[in-house]
Design a protein around this motif. Structure first.
Motif, mmCIF file in Angstrom:
data_model
loop_
_atom_site.group_PDB
_atom_site.id
_atom_site.type_symbol
_atom_site.label_atom_id
_atom_site.label_comp_id
_atom_site.label_asym_id
_atom_site.label_seq_id
_atom_site.Cartn_x
_atom_site.Cartn_y
_atom_site.Cartn_z
ATOM 1 N N ASN A 548 0.834 -1.204 0.000
ATOM 2 C CA ASN A 548 0.000 0.000 0.000
ATOM 3 C C ASN A 548 0.870 1.256 0.000
ATOM 4 N N GLU A 549 0.201 2.382 0.079
ATOM 5 C CA GLU A 549 0.880 3.685 0.026
ATOM 6 C C GLU A 549 1.895 3.847 1.152
ATOM 7 N N PHE A 550 1.546 3.372 2.353
ATOM 8 C CA PHE A 550 2.443 3.526 3.496
ATOM 9 C C PHE A 550 3.765 2.795 3.268
ATOM 10 N N ILE A 551 3.703 1.572 2.749
ATOM 11 C CA ILE A 551 4.919 0.783 2.553
ATOM 12 C C ILE A 551 5.815 1.410 1.493
ATOM 13 N N TRP A 552 5.239 1.834 0.362
ATOM 14 C CA TRP A 552 6.075 2.457 -0.672
ATOM 15 C C TRP A 552 6.677 3.771 -0.161
ATOM 16 N N SER A 553 5.914 4.553 0.604
ATOM 17 C CA SER A 553 6.449 5.802 1.164
ATOM 18 C C SER A 553 7.594 5.509 2.131
ATOM 19 N N LEU A 555 9.631 2.951 1.984
ATOM 20 C CA LEU A 555 10.793 2.565 1.181
ATOM 21 C C LEU A 555 11.447 3.774 0.520
ATOM 22 N N ILE A 556 10.623 4.702 0.040
ATOM 23 C CA ILE A 556 11.169 5.913 -0.589
ATOM 24 C C ILE A 556 11.991 6.709 0.422
ATOM 25 N N ALA A 557 11.442 6.879 1.635
ATOM 26 C CA ALA A 557 12.168 7.616 2.678
ATOM 27 C C ALA A 557 13.487 6.931 2.999
ATOM 28 N N GLY A 558 13.464 5.592 3.100
ATOM 29 C CA GLY A 558 14.691 4.850 3.394
ATOM 30 C C GLY A 558 15.711 4.956 2.282
ATOM 31 N N HIS A 562 19.459 6.615 2.683
ATOM 32 C CA HIS A 562 20.631 5.738 2.592
ATOM 33 C C HIS A 562 21.249 5.709 1.193
ATOM 34 N N GLY A 563 20.855 6.670 0.338
ATOM 35 C CA GLY A 563 21.512 6.834 -0.958
ATOM 36 C C GLY A 563 21.180 5.779 -1.997
ATOM 37 N N LYS A 564 20.075 5.040 -1.828
ATOM 38 C CA LYS A 564 19.660 4.028 -2.810
ATOM 39 C C LYS A 564 18.661 4.667 -3.779
ATOM 40 N N LEU A 565 19.162 5.592 -4.597
ATOM 41 C CA LEU A 565 18.260 6.406 -5.402
ATOM 42 C C LEU A 565 17.511 5.609 -6.457
ATOM 43 N N GLU A 566 18.178 4.662 -7.116
ATOM 44 C CA GLU A 566 17.500 3.900 -8.171
ATOM 45 C C GLU A 566 16.334 3.099 -7.602
ATOM 46 N N LEU A 567 16.577 2.468 -6.460
ATOM 47 C CA LEU A 567 15.480 1.751 -5.813
ATOM 48 C C LEU A 567 14.384 2.727 -5.372
ATOM 49 N N GLY A 568 14.792 3.910 -4.964
ATOM 50 C CA GLY A 568 13.829 4.931 -4.567
ATOM 51 C C GLY A 568 12.959 5.362 -5.735
ATOM 52 N N PHE A 569 13.572 5.514 -6.924
ATOM 53 C CA PHE A 569 12.794 5.892 -8.106
ATOM 54 C C PHE A 569 11.824 4.779 -8.504
ATOM 55 N N TYR A 570 12.276 3.530 -8.327
ATOM 56 C CA TYR A 570 11.387 2.395 -8.615
ATOM 57 C C TYR A 570 10.187 2.417 -7.666
ATOM 58 N N ALA A 571 10.455 2.636 -6.371
ATOM 59 C CA ALA A 571 9.366 2.703 -5.385
ATOM 60 C C ALA A 571 8.432 3.871 -5.697
ATOM 61 N N ALA A 572 9.014 4.973 -6.192
ATOM 62 C CA ALA A 572 8.202 6.146 -6.526
ATOM 63 C C ALA A 572 7.226 5.830 -7.658
ATOM 64 N N GLU A 573 7.692 5.088 -8.654
ATOM 65 C CA GLU A 573 6.807 4.710 -9.762
ATOM 66 C C GLU A 573 5.665 3.822 -9.275
ATOM 67 N N GLN A 574 6.003 2.902 -8.360
ATOM 68 C CA GLN A 574 4.960 2.022 -7.820
ATOM 69 C C GLN A 574 3.937 2.828 -7.012
ATOM 70 N N LEU A 575 4.421 3.843 -6.327
ATOM 71 C CA LEU A 575 3.528 4.688 -5.537
ATOM 72 C C LEU A 575 2.568 5.458 -6.453
ATOM 73 N N LEU A 576 3.110 5.946 -7.575
ATOM 74 C CA LEU A 576 2.273 6.681 -8.521
ATOM 75 C C LEU A 576 1.208 5.786 -9.151
ATOM 76 N N ALA A 585 1.814 12.299 0.068
ATOM 77 C CA ALA A 585 2.595 11.356 -0.735
ATOM 78 C C ALA A 585 3.122 12.025 -2.002
ATOM 79 N N TYR A 586 2.314 12.859 -2.646
ATOM 80 C CA TYR A 586 2.773 13.564 -3.853
ATOM 81 C C TYR A 586 3.926 14.497 -3.545
ATOM 82 N N PHE A 587 3.841 15.204 -2.425
ATOM 83 C CA PHE A 587 4.924 16.123 -2.085
ATOM 84 C C PHE A 587 6.196 15.375 -1.697
ATOM 85 N N LEU A 588 6.044 14.185 -1.151
ATOM 86 C CA LEU A 588 7.213 13.343 -0.895
ATOM 87 C C LEU A 588 7.923 13.007 -2.205
#
Length: 755
Positions: A548-553, A555-558, A562-576, A585-588
């Motif tokens: 759900n939204e909470f889990i992807w958010s 992961l994005i924060a983590g 911790h500098g895992k930007l590619e994984l963060g971008f992947y999580a961001a796409e899943q959130l969208l 969530a959008y402002f995050l």
């Protein structure tokens, strides 16, 4: 010439002329050496005529007609006088009329109504013969005295003896099945009904509809209702209630319309049932029409109906209309007070914004104060509701005052009130008081244990939470899925990976509990806190459902921290892909894309926000000081009495900087049509609220703030320094969790610094 008092004559069967003559000579009022044997203390509450009649029967040597005893026994039922009934029973035996079936059947009923089923059964067993009325009286007595098993046993005895049950007998048997939850036996008795083709009888159909409703079989309940040839208001009301009890409110409302079309006038129970359906469906317009109809039919001042309508209005945010109803009542029962307080408490969760929620909460507290001033004593439902209000307002002082009233009122031993106290102290940040309230509980339910385990976990007391969980298991209380959320959360706070995985396996294997989203969220939270981002994503893959939204958010924060930007971008796409409606969530996402200078993604998110009509991020904070709520919004231009906050905040920033605090450069996120920054640097709402609290309260008083969205890392870091600098406890409950800052440390385990 003497005669029997009217209490006897007016209620006897037709008396023969000769018996009337005998009455005058054999039951005189005035008699020397008058010494009745049963006019003792038990008859003190009876009226004079009853005592006279009882005395006459007691003294008479002539045989009295059996029907003359009936009104006296009826008075025994009204007064619940077993001793007088026994005395009359003795006189019946003395006069030798104890074989009169009508009279002895009535005596079976008298003992049953007085709650003495042993005597009722003895009278029944000593009868030389029995009819269906006798059998039914005994069955009905057992049902009325919460002994449905015995009622079923008597029913079986009757059938075995060749007795043929009436519709009323069958109704009593069905009621016994409902009380026992023995629905298979109910079906067997239904087969008897079908065999003798009496299913269309109104009373049988009503009780069958109720039976199947309680068994969760709505289809059969409706079929039983449809079989009734002559449906009365009880039939319609039973069917409507069955729909509500079994989750089909729309059908219930449809039946109500059909009922009106059939010309059947609803009663107070119909109105309360159908209004409860409107509450479930939030059908406010239909509810207001039903309100008008109830007034038209003369139920405008009916307490049950008014309470139901008031609760409907409260649940849908019509506070003014609910208060008009409440204030217009001539007499207010405790149920009404409780409905008003509970409704306002629920409004706190349904409020469109924090100010509305706070307004409802303080209105609930004022209503409780009015109840107290009225002289009426609150009950456990009142206390549990008002304590939940204090929890939502983080109003510790008011909660402590109510705690004192609980002790004074004698409800401290009640498990519901005790659990509410634990929750209140927990949410107000006082874990010591929560623990004390838990220890003082005389009995504990699973909810009580779970509440305390969760409280320890939220305050960062992981060791205590896990120890309490083991204590709970030791005393034989079986945990549920909510309990394990608290346990896994405690492991997450402390970074206890092995323990968390062991408890996760215990939940699945030992207790056969299927993991839900919250369990996985706790484990993912744990790996993110530890910087083990890859393992967090591995757990996402193991889930049986989409995150759900909470889990992807999370992961994005983590990933950002911790500098895992590619994984963060992947999580961001899943959130969208979840088609968000949450502005936070959008402002995050915008923050993340802006920090990485991914301008195409920034434009894409902004367009999505515009298409979805996502407004500005509403960053509000509230602080309550001396029963007054002060609200602050990021970017507010402060007027008296708040104009000195700016200077004070600047001083706090300067002092914190000397201790190592660095003000992060917060990205300025703007709506396209907005010139004003959504996140002005260094002036987020919780900083303003905390600064005002520090200026307005005694030096040792803790600061308690509620915030509408999550804290950012800058504010989280700042609060740690301020708690150390001022030696104050600072509690901030944001949209995600409770943060308790003490001497430079936060109860969240510094997870707030990841956001």
């Amino acid at each position: 010439m003497a005669s029997l008092p009217s209490i006897v004559v007016g209620n006897t069967l037709k008396l023969e002329n000769e018996f009337k003559k005998n009455i005058a000579t054999s039951l005189p009022f005035e008699k020397k050496n008058h010494s009745p044997i049963i006019l003792d203390k038990a008859t003190e509450s009876f009226n004079l005529e009853f005592k006279e009649a009882l005395s006459l029967i007691n003294e008479g040597s002539e045989k009295v007609e059996s029907a003359s005893y009936v009104p006296l026994l009826q008075e025994c039922i009204k007064k619940n006088s077993v001793s007088v009934a026994e005395a009359i029973h003795g006189h019946i035996i003395k006069m030798g009329i104890h074989e009169d079936l009508f009279l002895m059947t009535f005596l079976v009923n008298v003992y049953a109504k007085c709650g003495i089923m042993g005597s009722s059964r003895k009278v029944f067993d000593n009868l030389p013969k029995r009819n269906v009325v006798t059998w039914t009286s005994l069955m009905s007595g057992y049902v009325q005295n919460a002994q449905p098993e015995a009622a079923i046993s008597v029913f079986q005895e009757m059938l075995e003896a060749g007795g043929f049950p009436t519709n009323y007998t069958l109704g009593v048997a069905f009621n016994a099945c409902s009380l026992l939850g023995c629905f298979e036996l109910g079906k067997q008795i239904h087969a008897y009904v079908v065999k003798y083709e009496i299913g269309d009888d109104t009373s049988i159909g009503n009780v069958l509809c109720s039976l199947y409703s309680k068994s969760g079989n709505l289809d059969s309940a409706v079929k039983a209702f449809c079989m009734i040839a002559d449906k009365n208001v009880i039939s319609w009301t039973t069917a409507i209630s069955a729909c509500g009890d079994n989750g089909d409110s729309a059908m219930g409302l449809s039946l109500f319309v059909d009922m009106l079309c059939e010309g059947v006038e609803p009663n107070e129970f119909t109105f309360t049932s159908v209004i409860s359906l409107c509450c479930i469906m939030q059908a406010l317009k239909i509810g207001s029409q039903i309100h008008s109809l109830s007034i038209k039919l003369g139920y405008g001042s009916n307490l049950r109906v008014t309470n139901s309508i008031m609760y409907l209005y409260l649940k849908n945010g019509w506070i003014i209309e609910a208060k008009k109803l409440f204030d217009g009542m001539e007499t207010i029962s405790l149920v009404t007070w409780n409905a008003m307080i509970a409704g306002l408490a629920q409004m706190m969760d349904l409020g469109e914004d924090g100010m509305t929620a706070h307004s409802s909460g303080f209105e609930a507290l004022n209503t409780f104060l009015r109840l107290h001033q009225s002289g009426m004593k609150p009950d456990l439902f009142t206390f549990s509701s008002v304590l939940s209000v204090c929890s939502g307002l983080v109003a510790l002082e008011q909660g402590e005052q109510i705690h004192a009233q609980v002790i004074k009122s004698g409800f401290l031993s009640d498990v519901v009130v005790g659990t509410a106290l634990v929750n209140m102290y927990n949410k107000c940040g006082s874990i010591d008081r929560a623990s004390k309230a838990f220890v003082e509980m005389s009995t504990r339910t699973l909810i009580s244990w779970t509440s305390m385990i969760t409280a320890f976990a939220q305050h960062g007391y992981s060791k205590q939470a896990l120890q309490l969980f083991e204590d709970m298991r030791f005393v034989g209380v079986r945990p549920n899925k909510v309990t394990f959320v608290g346990v896994l959360s405690a492991c997450s706070h402390a970074g206890l990976v092995e323990e968390a995985l062991a408890y996760f396996d215990m939940m699945k294997k030992e207790y056969k509990i299927k993991p839900v989203m919250d369990h996985y969220a706790c484990l993912i939270d744990m790996f993110v806190r530890l910087g083990r981002i890859d393992e967090a994503f591995d757990f996402v893959k193991k889930m049986d459902f989409e995150p759900n939204e909470f889990i992807w958010s999370l992961l994005i924060a983590g990933c950002r921290s911790h500098g895992k930007l590619e994984l963060g971008f992947y999580a961001a796409e899943q959130l969208l892909n979840l088609n968000l409606k949450n502005s936070e969530a959008y402002f995050l996402l915008l923050n993340m894309y802006l920090s990485a200078e991914r301008w195409k993604d920034v434009s894409r998110v902004r367009k999505l926000m515009k298409d979805e009509k996502i407004g500005k991020l509403k960053d509000w904070s509230w602080i309550s000081i001396r029963d007054k709520v002060h609200s602050f919004r990021t970017g507010d231009r402060l007027n008296p009495p708040y104009e000195n906050i700016d200077n004070f905040l600047s001083e706090l920033h300067d002092k914190a900087s000397t201790m190592g605090f660095e003000l992060h450069t917060t990205l300025e996120l703007r709506n396209e049509e907005d010139d004003e920054a959504t996140f002005p640097k260094g002036r987020h709402s919780e900083k303003l609220a905390v600064a005002f609290g520090l200026l307005s309260t005694p030096s040792a008083a803790p600061i308690r703030v509620i915030k509408s969205i999550s804290m950012c890392r800058d504010c989280h870091s700042f609060m740690k320094f301020i708690s150390q600098l001022t030696s104050r406890k600072i509690l901030i409950r944001d949209s995600k969790r409770l943060h308790k800052f003490v001497n430079g440390h936060c109860s969240c385990g510094d997870f707030g610094s990841l956001v």
